[in-house]
Design a protein around this motif. Structure first.
Motif, short mmCIF file in Angstrom:
data_model
loop_
_atom_site.label_atom_id
_atom_site.label_comp_id
_atom_site.label_asym_id
_atom_site.label_seq_id
_atom_site.Cartn_x
_atom_site.Cartn_y
_atom_site.Cartn_z
N SER A 11 33.93 45.97 36.04
CA SER A 11 34.17 44.69 36.69
C SER A 11 33.84 44.83 38.17
N GLU A 100 34.26 35.58 44.54
CA GLU A 100 34.46 36.38 43.32
C GLU A 100 33.76 35.73 42.13
N ARG A 104 30.57 37.32 40.04
CA ARG A 104 30.65 37.66 38.61
C ARG A 104 29.48 37.04 37.86
N VAL A 125 31.50 37.10 31.25
CA VAL A 125 31.41 36.16 32.37
C VAL A 125 31.56 34.76 31.90
#
Length: 125
Positions: A11, A100, A104, A125
């Motif tokens: 991640s 963020e 991602r 995702v």
């Protein structure tokens, strides 16, 4: 030998820095979010497993880092204290969470390639 379920997925953890100084990272963002949720720096720190002193140090550091405070704290006492995010604090937290999110999405293919190269899996995702 680790089984596939025992290998944690890859991640991203975003840290916003200026030179050598940390401006905002996942821990500070989580502290802001918990202050917003609990109305207390101490309670937010407890929820994160940190000491009262450390939570206050981080809050003071964030307040000093930006052009205006992110957190407004009222002293305790008979009437009780409390803390809330300022308008700037809410804007900074929102911007960080958006960073963020787009990271991602934008980095999903590269993260999958890294996960494949490690024999791990990437977060969906």
């Amino acid at each position: 030998m680790k089984t596939e379920s025992a290998i944690p997925p890859l991640s991203l953890r975003i840290r916003v820095v200026q030179g050598d100084d940390l401006v905002l990272g996942p821990g500070r963002a989580d502290l802001l979010a918990l202050i917003h949720e609990t109305g207390s720096i101490a309670a937010a720190g407890r929820r994160m497993g940190m000491s009262y002193k450390r939570a206050w140090q981080l809050a003071e550091s964030m307040n000093a880092t930006f052009s205006a405070p992110l957190i407004h704290a009222a002293k305790g006492g008979v009437a009780g204290g409390g803390a809330q995010l300022t308008e700037l604090g809410e804007a900074v937290l929102t911007a960080y969470r958006e960073l963020e999110r787009v990271s991602r999405i934008g980095g999903a293919a590269a993260l999958r390639a890294l996960a494949d190269a490690r024999g791990a899996r990437a977060h969906d995702v």
